[in-house]
Scaffold this active site. Structure first.
Site, PDB file in Angstrom:
ATOM      1  CG  ASP A   1      -6.821   0.206  -5.148  1.00 28.74           C
ATOM      2  OD1 ASP A   1      -7.443  -0.169  -4.299  1.00 28.74           O
ATOM      3  OD2 ASP A   1      -5.489  -0.612  -5.125  1.00 28.74           O
ATOM      4  CB  ILE A   2      -2.964   3.758  -3.645  1.00 28.78           C
ATOM      5  CG1 ILE A   2      -3.646   5.186  -3.480  1.00 28.78           C
ATOM      6  CG2 ILE A   2      -1.495   4.161  -3.614  1.00 28.78           C
ATOM      7  CD1 ILE A   2      -3.517   5.825  -1.965  1.00 28.78           C
TER       8      ILE A   2
ATOM      9  CD  GLU B   1      -5.811  -0.239  -0.683  1.00 31.62           C
ATOM     10  OE1 GLU B   1      -5.475  -1.176  -1.001  1.00 31.62           O
ATOM     11  OE2 GLU B   1      -6.264   0.064   0.660  1.00 31.62           O
TER      12      GLU B   1
END
Length: 475
Positions: free
Chosen positions: A338-339, A381
Site C-alpha cells: 500500500d502506498i 493504491e
C-alpha cells in the site's frame, strides 16, 4: 396489418432485412390469394385465359384452385394468431392432397369401389378422377401437401420444421420452372405455368413470413455468416442454372452428350472453388474475431492504468498456480503493498500525478520480482503479489528490496510533474503452507500484517504471526 407486423418486428429488435422479408412474405401471400380469386372468376364466367395455357393445353385444376385459396388464407391468418382456424384449414388441405396422392398411387377405381356412390360422385367432381388430360399432377399434390404441413408446424410453434417443409415445397415449382426453361416436360409434368407461379409465390411467401426464426433468420442477419450465406446462395444457384441451360442447349444443338460430363466436371470445380473462397473469407473474418476476443479477454483481466493483472486476472492466475503447487507440495507467500499517504498526494498534487506515481511504483515492483511471481493491482493504491515456491524468509527479503527501491527513487525526476520528491510504501507478508490452499485467508493475514506496518509508522515490512489475529482495519 403490415404496419402492426413492422411495429412488432421493431419491438422484437429485428433487423431491417428481416422486417422487409416478413412484409414481402405477406404481400406475396395476398397476391397469391388475389390471383387464385382471378382464376375462380375465370372458372365461374368461363374465361379460359385466366386459368389455361393454350400452347401447352395445361390448366389450373379445380383442386389446385381450392388448395391455393385455402393455403394462402391459412398463412395470412397466422399473422392474426387464429391458430385453431389455421389448423382446420391446413388439415383440410392435407386431407384433400392426401386423398389425391392416394388416388394417384392406387387408382380411382379403388375409391369408387370402396365408397358409397354419392360420396364417390363428390370426389369425382372435385378430383376429376376419370379425366386424363387436365388433372392435379403429382408434383402439385406433393407441393400443397408440404405447404399444409408447414402451416400446421407454424401453429404448433415448430418454426424449424415449418421452414423445412417450406423449403421442400419451394423445390417443386423451381424444378417445374427449370423444366419450362430447358423444355424438359418430365420436370413440370402436369403442373401448368399458372400453378407453377402460384407455388413459387406461396412457397417464397411462407419462408419470408418466418424470417424472424430458424435458418432464414440466420441467412438474413447482417452478420458475416448471414452475408456469406446470401452471396453463396445467389451465386451458386445462378451459376448452376446458367451453366445447365448452356449445357442442355449445346447438347440439343450439337447432339454431343459428352458435354454433360463437362457440365458435371465444371459443377464439381465450382463447388470446390466456392468452398475454398468461403474458407478463406471466413478465416479472414474469424482472425479478426479471434483478435478481438483476445483483446477483450485482456481488458477483462488487466488493469488499464498499470498494465498489471486486475483482481479477476490475479485470482485466475492464482488458481492455475494452486493446481501446479499441489503436485510439487511447495510453500508460497503473499504480500500486500500500500502506498503511504496516497490520499494526501492526490489532494495536494492532483489525481494525474497520483496516476503517474501508481504506474511508477507498479514498474518498480514488477522489475524487482521473478518471472514466475504474480502481481496485480487490487484497487486504489493497493497491490498484491503471490510468490510461488517461496518461504517466509525469502518473501521478507524480496519485500524489503521493493520497499527500499521505492523509497530511494526520486519521484519528481521520474514523472516530471509537480509531485512529492519521495514516496514510501508499507508491506504485509503471509505464508501459504503447502498443506493449505486457502488463498483468501492468507490474503487476509497479509492485510493484517500491512495494517500492523501502518500502525508502526509506515514505510516498513511486517510479517503475519498469531499475535496479529485480532488486528485489522484501514489506516
Amino acid at each position: 396489418m403490415h404496419t402492426s407486423l413492422s411495429s412488432k418486428a421493431v419491438r422484437d429488435n429485428r433487423h431491417e432485412l428481416i422486417i422487409k422479408a416478413i412484409k414481402l412474405g405477406y404481400k406475396l401471400l395476398f397476391s397469391s390469394l388475389l390471383l387464385s380469386l382471378l382464376v375462380l372468376i375465370g372458372y365461374v364466367f368461363n374465361v379460359d385465359f385466366f386459368y389455361r395455357h393454350f400452347s401447352l393445353d395445361l390448366a389450373v385444376h379445380r383442386l389446385t384452385l381450392i388448395c391455393t385459396l385455402l393455403t394462402s388464407t391459412s398463412f395470412i391468418l397466422i399473422a392474426y394468431h387464429k391458430n385453431k382456424l389455421v389448423q382446420l384449414i391446413s388439415t383440410s388441405v392435407f386431407i384433400l392432397t392426401a386423398i389425391r396422392l392416394f388416388d394417384y398411387l392406387l387408382g380411382p377405381q379403388f375409391i369408387f369401389n370402396n365408397l358409397p356412390y354419392y360420396i364417390a360422385d363428390i370426389f369425382n367432381l372435385i378430383f376429376d378422377m376419370h379425366e386424363e388430360k387436365n388433372i392435379m399432377g403429382l408434383n402439385t399434390t406433393i407441393m400443397f401437401l408440404l405447404l399444409s404441413l408447414s402451416s400446421l408446424m407454424r401453429t404448433l410453434n415448430k418454426p424449424n420444421a415449418s421452414q423445412i417443409f417450406g423449403f421442400l415445397s419451394l423445390s417443386i415449382p423451381t424444378i417445374s420452372i427449370t423444366g419450362y426453361v430447358f423444355n424438359l416436360s418430365e420436370f413440370y409434368g402436369s403442373m401448368s405455368p399458372v400453378t407453377t407461379v402460384y407455388g413459387l409465390i406461396i412457397s417464397i411467401g411462407v419462408l419470408c413470413i418466418s424470417a424472424h426464426k430458424g435458418a432464414i433468420k440466420a441467412m438474413l442477419l447482417p452478420t458475416f455468416g448471414g452475408r456469406l450465406a446470401r452471396y453463396l446462395s445467389i451465386i451458386g444457384y445462378s451459376y448452376c442454372f446458367g451453366l445447365g441451360y448452356l449445357a442442355i442447349k449445346s447438347i440439343d444443338e450439337f447432339g454431343n452428350t459428352s458435354l454433360f460430363g463437362a457440365y458435371v466436371v465444371a459443377m464439381c470445380w465450382f463447388i470446390i472453388l466456392i468452398l475454398a473462397v468461403s474458407a478463406l473469407t471466413y478465416e479472414k473474418e474469424d482472425k479478426s474475431r479471434r483478435f478481438m476476443e483476445k483483446y477483450l479477454l485482456q481488458l477483462s483481466r488487466e488493469d488499464p492504468l498499470t498494465a498489471l493483472y486486475n483482481r479477476r486476472g490475479f485470482y485466475e492466475e492464482i488458481g492455475k498456480e494452486i493446481k501446479r503447487r499441489k503436485r510439487k507440495e511447495s510453500n508460497a507467500c503473499f504480500i500486500i503493498i500500500d502506498i503511504d499517504s496516497f490520499k494526501k498526494i492526490n489532494d495536494q498534487f492532483g489525481h494525474g500525478v497520483g496516476d503517474e506515481i501508481l504506474k511508477l511504483i507498479a514498474n518498480i515492483i514488477k522489475n524487482n520480482l521473478r518471472s514466475t511471481d504474480i502481481i496485480c493491482r487490487l484497487g486504489g493504491e493497493e497491490f498484491a503479489v503471490m510468490l510461488p515456491d517461496t518461504d517466509i524468509q525469502e518473501c521478507c527479503e524480496i519485500s524489503e528490496r521493493i520497499r527500499a527501491k521505492v523509497r530511494g527513487t526520486n519521484v519528481k525526476s521520474k514523472i516530471r510533474f509537480n509531485s512529492p520528491e519521495f514516496v514510501s510504501i508499507s508491506i504485509g507478508c503471509s505464508l501459504l503452507p503447502s498443506s493449505s490452499s486457502n488463498v483468501n485467508e492468507t490474503l487476509e493475514k497479509a492485510d493484517k500484517a500491512l495494517y500492523e506496518a501502518k500502525i508502526k509508522g509506515r514505510n516498513r515490512v511486517c510479517i503475519y504471526d498469531d499475535s496479529l489475529k485480532k488486528k485489522s482495519g484501514p489506516i
